[in-house]
Design an enzyme around this catalytic site. Structure first.
Site, PDB file in Angstrom:
ATOM      1  N   LYS A  23       0.840  -1.199   0.000  1.00 51.71           N
ATOM      2  CA  LYS A  23       0.000   0.000   0.000  1.00 51.71           C
ATOM      3  C   LYS A  23       0.876   1.250   0.000  1.00 51.71           C
ATOM      4  O   LYS A  23       1.710   1.434   0.888  1.00 51.71           O
ATOM      5  CB  LYS A  23      -0.927   0.021   1.219  1.00 51.71           C
ATOM      6  CG  LYS A  23      -1.944   1.155   1.135  1.00 51.71           C
ATOM      7  CD  LYS A  23      -3.006   1.013   2.215  1.00 51.71           C
ATOM      8  CE  LYS A  23      -2.622   1.626   3.521  1.00 51.71           C
ATOM      9  NZ  LYS A  23      -2.542   3.100   3.501  1.00 51.71           N
ATOM     10  N   ASP A  56      -3.551   4.339  -1.858  1.00 53.12           N
ATOM     11  CA  ASP A  56      -4.515   4.772  -0.830  1.00 53.12           C
ATOM     12  C   ASP A  56      -4.461   6.284  -0.674  1.00 53.12           C
ATOM     13  O   ASP A  56      -3.879   6.812   0.271  1.00 53.12           O
ATOM     14  CB  ASP A  56      -4.167   4.069   0.484  1.00 53.12           C
ATOM     15  CG  ASP A  56      -5.183   4.346   1.585  1.00 53.12           C
ATOM     16  OD1 ASP A  56      -6.327   4.713   1.266  1.00 53.12           O
ATOM     17  OD2 ASP A  56      -4.818   4.178   2.766  1.00 53.12           O
ATOM     18  N   LEU A  57      -5.068   6.984  -1.640  1.00 57.24           N
ATOM     19  CA  LEU A  57      -5.056   8.450  -1.593  1.00 57.24           C
ATOM     20  C   LEU A  57      -6.358   9.015  -1.048  1.00 57.24           C
ATOM     21  O   LEU A  57      -6.484  10.225  -0.874  1.00 57.24           O
ATOM     22  CB  LEU A  57      -4.768   9.018  -2.991  1.00 57.24           C
ATOM     23  CG  LEU A  57      -3.434   8.581  -3.610  1.00 57.24           C
ATOM     24  CD1 LEU A  57      -3.245   9.238  -4.973  1.00 57.24           C
ATOM     25  CD2 LEU A  57      -2.270   8.909  -2.695  1.00 57.24           C
ATOM     26  N   LYS A  58      -7.327   8.157  -0.817  1.00 59.83           N
ATOM     27  CA  LYS A  58      -8.604   8.571  -0.203  1.00 59.83           C
ATOM     28  C   LYS A  58      -9.147   9.834  -0.859  1.00 59.83           C
ATOM     29  O   LYS A  58      -9.359  10.866  -0.214  1.00 59.83           O
ATOM     30  CB  LYS A  58      -8.426   8.786   1.299  1.00 59.83           C
ATOM     31  CG  LYS A  58      -8.000   7.523   2.051  1.00 59.83           C
ATOM     32  CD  LYS A  58      -8.029   7.753   3.551  1.00 59.83           C
ATOM     33  CE  LYS A  58      -7.647   6.519   4.320  1.00 59.83           C
ATOM     34  NZ  LYS A  58      -6.233   6.095   4.107  1.00 59.83           N
ATOM     35  N   LEU A  59      -9.428   9.732  -2.154  1.00 63.36           N
ATOM     36  CA  LEU A  59      -9.929  10.895  -2.894  1.00 63.36           C
ATOM     37  C   LEU A  59     -11.277  11.342  -2.340  1.00 63.36           C
ATOM     38  O   LEU A  59     -12.120  10.514  -1.978  1.00 63.36           O
ATOM     39  CB  LEU A  59     -10.069  10.555  -4.383  1.00 63.36           C
ATOM     40  CG  LEU A  59      -8.824  10.018  -5.077  1.00 63.36           C
ATOM     41  CD1 LEU A  59      -9.135   9.722  -6.550  1.00 63.36           C
ATOM     42  CD2 LEU A  59      -7.669  11.002  -4.978  1.00 63.36           C
ATOM     43  N   HIS A  60     -11.474  12.645  -2.301  1.00 64.23           N
ATOM     44  CA  HIS A  60     -12.713  13.222  -1.774  1.00 64.23           C
ATOM     45  C   HIS A  60     -12.844  14.616  -2.376  1.00 64.23           C
ATOM     46  O   HIS A  60     -12.239  15.567  -1.890  1.00 64.23           O
ATOM     47  CB  HIS A  60     -12.632  13.290  -0.243  1.00 64.23           C
ATOM     48  CG  HIS A  60     -13.926  13.674   0.412  1.00 64.23           C
ATOM     49  ND1 HIS A  60     -14.075  13.755   1.762  1.00 64.23           N
ATOM     50  CD2 HIS A  60     -15.123  13.984  -0.110  1.00 64.23           C
ATOM     51  CE1 HIS A  60     -15.321  14.106   2.063  1.00 64.23           C
ATOM     52  NE2 HIS A  60     -15.974  14.253   0.928  1.00 64.23           N
ATOM     53  N   ASP A  61     -13.640  14.720  -3.447  1.00 59.11           N
ATOM     54  CA  ASP A  61     -13.767  16.011  -4.135  1.00 59.11           C
ATOM     55  C   ASP A  61     -15.045  15.953  -4.966  1.00 59.11           C
ATOM     56  O   ASP A  61     -15.798  14.977  -4.869  1.00 59.11           O
ATOM     57  CB  ASP A  61     -12.509  16.256  -5.000  1.00 59.11           C
ATOM     58  CG  ASP A  61     -12.204  17.737  -5.178  1.00 59.11           C
ATOM     59  OD1 ASP A  61     -13.154  18.526  -5.394  1.00 59.11           O
ATOM     60  OD2 ASP A  61     -11.029  18.105  -5.122  1.00 59.11           O
ATOM     61  N   ASN A  85     -16.464  15.402 -10.901  1.00 53.67           N
ATOM     62  CA  ASN A  85     -15.635  15.603 -12.090  1.00 53.67           C
ATOM     63  C   ASN A  85     -14.146  15.468 -11.760  1.00 53.67           C
ATOM     64  O   ASN A  85     -13.387  14.806 -12.486  1.00 53.67           O
ATOM     65  CB  ASN A  85     -15.934  16.994 -12.672  1.00 53.67           C
ATOM     66  CG  ASN A  85     -15.116  17.281 -13.905  1.00 53.67           C
ATOM     67  OD1 ASN A  85     -15.240  16.603 -14.915  1.00 53.67           O
ATOM     68  ND2 ASN A  85     -14.247  18.285 -13.816  1.00 53.67           N
ATOM     69  N   THR A 123     -10.713   4.169  10.684  1.00 58.61           N
ATOM     70  CA  THR A 123     -10.550   3.306  11.865  1.00 58.61           C
ATOM     71  C   THR A 123      -9.981   4.063  13.067  1.00 58.61           C
ATOM     72  O   THR A 123      -9.926   3.531  14.171  1.00 58.61           O
ATOM     73  CB  THR A 123      -9.633   2.115  11.530  1.00 58.61           C
ATOM     74  OG1 THR A 123      -8.505   2.598  10.794  1.00 58.61           O
ATOM     75  CG2 THR A 123     -10.364   1.089  10.697  1.00 58.61           C
TER      76      THR A 123
HETATM   77  O1  C5P Z   1       0.236   1.701  10.954  1.00 59.48           O
HETATM   78  P1  C5P Z   1      -1.155   1.193  10.830  1.00 59.48           P
HETATM   79  O2  C5P Z   1      -1.249  -0.324  10.817  1.00 59.48           O
HETATM   80  O3  C5P Z   1      -2.129   1.824  11.782  1.00 59.48           O
HETATM   81  O4  C5P Z   1      -1.552   1.657   9.346  1.00 59.48           O
HETATM   82  C1  C5P Z   1      -2.849   1.575   8.829  1.00 59.48           C
HETATM   83  C2  C5P Z   1      -2.847   2.085   7.423  1.00 59.48           C
HETATM   84  O5  C5P Z   1      -4.171   2.001   6.908  1.00 59.48           O
HETATM   85  C3  C5P Z   1      -2.405   3.531   7.245  1.00 59.48           C
HETATM   86  O6  C5P Z   1      -1.681   3.577   6.031  1.00 59.48           O
HETATM   87  C4  C5P Z   1      -3.686   4.309   7.112  1.00 59.48           C
HETATM   88  O7  C5P Z   1      -3.536   5.423   6.261  1.00 59.48           O
HETATM   89  C5  C5P Z   1      -4.610   3.289   6.476  1.00 59.48           C
HETATM   90  N1  C5P Z   1      -6.035   3.432   6.754  1.00 59.48           N
HETATM   91  C6  C5P Z   1      -6.562   3.417   8.025  1.00 59.48           C
HETATM   92  N2  C5P Z   1      -7.908   3.566   8.230  1.00 59.48           N
HETATM   93  C7  C5P Z   1      -8.734   3.709   7.201  1.00 59.48           C
HETATM   94  C8  C5P Z   1      -8.221   3.695   5.895  1.00 59.48           C
HETATM   95  C9  C5P Z   1      -6.854   3.552   5.711  1.00 59.48           C
HETATM   96  O8  C5P Z   1      -5.808   3.256   8.980  1.00 59.48           O
HETATM   97  N3  C5P Z   1     -10.036   3.789   7.378  1.00 59.48           N
END
Ligand code: C5P
Length: 238
Positions: free
Chosen positions: A39, A66-71, A74, A125
């Site tokens: 990732k 995992d850039l978590k786009l939110h905009d 378009n 999370t």
């Molecule tokens: O170091 P750790 O195990 O906490 O890393 C979790 C990874 O998962 C991080 O890269 C974090 O950006 C990503 N992530 C997250 N919770 C989310 C989505 C992604 O912790 N809901």
């Protein structure tokens, strides 16, 4: 529910969260064969950009971008197209961007030779029910995750990112074939740090998670390969 080693490896996505390019590459080399996915998230991407994604991709494991786009839809559609053309196997958008935005992400991602799986991040999370209340979102994480996961499926997403604590309910509600990707993985005794809705690797798989995202418990270990092996052993134990 013991997994074979191949299944365990396929379940493990290691978050290569560091700003140092050499460290990303070192970790990817050390963990090759021990993780099904690498990732690349905001930290490494904002430091090194698309070139790093191509470099990690060429090290042998599919890349989860995992850039978590939110905009607005378009903008997300165009960014999703770029992410897809970079060769990511999976990438993320925030479910809270709404159904039209999710549909736009799916449409953008489809415009590539190998369309990646679009995953909708439900409730981070790191947020617990109290933090959601503070955001003016009543009712707790579990209900919100369920509503957003159902929306993500309607929009054509391949799956969602949720905590292992919601995985069993989502699996029951949404059935097989919808990807459940769970960060918040902490082997017994590991520090939670900023994560709030956590579970062990084994508990996450037993709850129905398809992919476990693990960062610091592996990347912050003195011996990352050994830390990954310990997780694989936990998943394979009878
Ligand atoms: O170091 P750790 O195990 O906490 O890393 C979790 C990874 O998962 C991080 O890269 C974090 O950006 C990503 N992530 C997250 N919770 C989310 C989505 C992604 O912790 N809901």
């Amino acid at each position: 529910m013991a997994l074979t080693r191949a299944q365990a490896v396929a379940h493990l996505a290691v978050a290569l969260d560091t700003s140092e390019r050499d460290e990303v590459v070192r970790l990817a080399r050390v963990l090759a064969g021990r993780a099904g996915t690498f990732k690349v998230g905001l930290e490494a991407f904002t430091a090194h950009g698309p070139d790093l994604v191509r470099e990690v991709r060429d090290l042998g494991a599919p890349v989860f971008l995992d850039l978590k786009l939110h905009d607005i839809p378009n903008t997300v559609e165009r960014a999703a197209r770029n992410a897809a053309r970079l060769g990511a196997a999976m990438f993320t958008v925030h479910a809270s961007g709404g159904e039209a935005m999710l549909r736009a992400a799916v449409a953008g991602a489809a415009d590539a030779e190998r369309p990646p799986a679009v995953l909708a991040v439900t409730v981070l999370t790191s947020l617990d029910d109290a933090a959601l209340e503070g955001l003016g979102i009543p009712g707790g994480a579990a209900g919100r995750v369920r509503v957003w996961a159902e929306m993500a499926r309607r929009a054509g997403c391949a799956g969602v990112v949720c905590s292992p604590q919601e995985a069993a309910a989502l699996r029951a509600a949404l059935g097989a074939g919808f990807l459940l990707v769970t960060p918040g993985i902490r082997p017994a005794g590991a520090a939670s740090a900023d994560q709030r809705r956590v579970a062990t690797p084994r508990a996450a798989v037993e709850a129905g998670a398809d992919v476990l995202v693990v960062g610091r418990p592996i990347t912050g270990a003195a011996d990352p390969a050994a830390a990954a092996e310990a997780i694989l052993a936990e998943l394979c134990a009878p």
